[in-house]
Design a protein around this motif. Structure first.
Motif, PDB file in Angstrom:
ATOM      1  N   GLN A  95      63.801  40.752  50.824  1.00 26.07           N
ATOM      2  CA  GLN A  95      64.035  41.537  49.624  1.00 26.07           C
ATOM      3  C   GLN A  95      65.180  40.916  48.824  1.00 26.07           C
ATOM      4  O   GLN A  95      66.314  41.371  48.901  1.00 26.07           O
ATOM      5  N   SER A  99      56.269  38.027  47.883  1.00 26.36           N
ATOM      6  CA  SER A  99      56.095  39.177  48.785  1.00 26.36           C
ATOM      7  C   SER A  99      54.650  39.355  49.209  1.00 26.36           C
ATOM      8  O   SER A  99      54.353  39.561  50.392  1.00 26.36           O
ATOM      9  N   TRP A 100      53.731  39.299  48.248  1.00 26.30           N
ATOM     10  CA  TRP A 100      52.316  39.494  48.590  1.00 26.30           C
ATOM     11  C   TRP A 100      51.787  38.346  49.447  1.00 26.30           C
ATOM     12  O   TRP A 100      51.043  38.569  50.404  1.00 26.30           O
ATOM     13  N   TYR A 146      53.508  36.370  51.408  1.00 26.20           N
ATOM     14  CA  TYR A 146      54.100  36.527  52.738  1.00 26.20           C
ATOM     15  C   TYR A 146      53.375  37.622  53.520  1.00 26.20           C
ATOM     16  O   TYR A 146      53.159  37.490  54.724  1.00 26.20           O
ATOM     17  N   ALA A 147      52.987  38.695  52.847  1.00 30.01           N
ATOM     18  CA  ALA A 147      52.241  39.758  53.536  1.00 30.01           C
ATOM     19  C   ALA A 147      50.913  39.221  54.062  1.00 30.01           C
ATOM     20  O   ALA A 147      50.538  39.488  55.203  1.00 30.01           O
ATOM     21  N   ASP A 151      58.735  39.901  55.192  1.00 28.63           N
ATOM     22  CA  ASP A 151      59.105  39.961  53.783  1.00 28.63           C
ATOM     23  C   ASP A 151      60.621  39.956  53.683  1.00 28.63           C
ATOM     24  O   ASP A 151      61.324  40.412  54.569  1.00 28.63           O
ATOM     25  N   ASP A 202      59.237  37.252  42.640  1.00 30.10           N
ATOM     26  CA  ASP A 202      59.448  38.072  43.829  1.00 30.10           C
ATOM     27  C   ASP A 202      58.145  38.701  44.315  1.00 30.10           C
ATOM     28  O   ASP A 202      57.839  38.671  45.512  1.00 30.10           O
ATOM     29  N   VAL A 203      57.364  39.242  43.403  1.00 25.79           N
ATOM     30  CA  VAL A 203      56.101  39.886  43.779  1.00 25.79           C
ATOM     31  C   VAL A 203      55.124  38.871  44.354  1.00 25.79           C
ATOM     32  O   VAL A 203      54.466  39.136  45.366  1.00 25.79           O
TER      33      VAL A 203
END
Length: 153
Positions: free
Chosen positions: A63, A51-52, A54-55, A61, A47-48
């Motif tokens: 969830q 998320s990063w 994608y940022a 993002d 997940d992390v």
């Protein structure tokens, strides 16, 4: 950095395979440190990363809820589902690692390459926790060595 992402993915796949030796109860057992359990830690790593990256790509993002991934097979699929996209994204980002990006949840600007290094270190950190837990339950952890891995051959 590409090699270190490949290394993390290779080691992650080996950890997910290692997890298959454990009962669902052992995978979900509350543990000291980390994010609470072996399965939740594996989910968190994936997940992390997504998320990063994608940022960095300035994509929206999402969830994902851990409650939707409380079976090993679902976590394995989660890892596989985004791997090709993550690989392509890393190669794209490495073309301009010094470009900066504002990260709203940190209220700071970082170079994209610095964020990639953070993602690499984050996974390695949690792999260390998995290794401790493996020994606590009397099993051999996945090797953390970079030497003799497919990613460097």
């Amino acid at each position: 950095m590409k090699i270190l992402f490949e290394y993390n993915w290779e080691v992650r796949d080996e950890w997910l395979e290692w997890c298959k030796k454990l009962s669902p109860e052992e995978l979900m057992k509350k543990r000291t440190g980390g994010v609470g359990s072996i399965l939740k830690t594996m989910f968190h790593i994936i997940d992390v990363e997504i998320s990063w990256i994608y940022a960095i790509l300035e994509k929206e993002d999402f969830q994902p809820e851990y409650n939707d991934y409380q079976e090993l097979e679902k976590v394995v699929e989660f890892s596989k589902m985004y791997r090709d996209e993550m690989r392509e994204a890393v190669l794209h980002i490495l073309k301009d690692p010094d470009a900066h990006l504002y990260i709203p949840w940190w209220n700071q600007t970082f170079a994209k390459g610095v964020i990639l290094r953070h993602v690499i270190a984050h996974e390695i950190h949690h792999v260390g926790q998995l290794s401790v837990w493996a020994r606590e339950i009397g099993t051999e952890p996945v090797s953390a060595t970079l030497l003799n891995r497919k990613c460097i051959s």
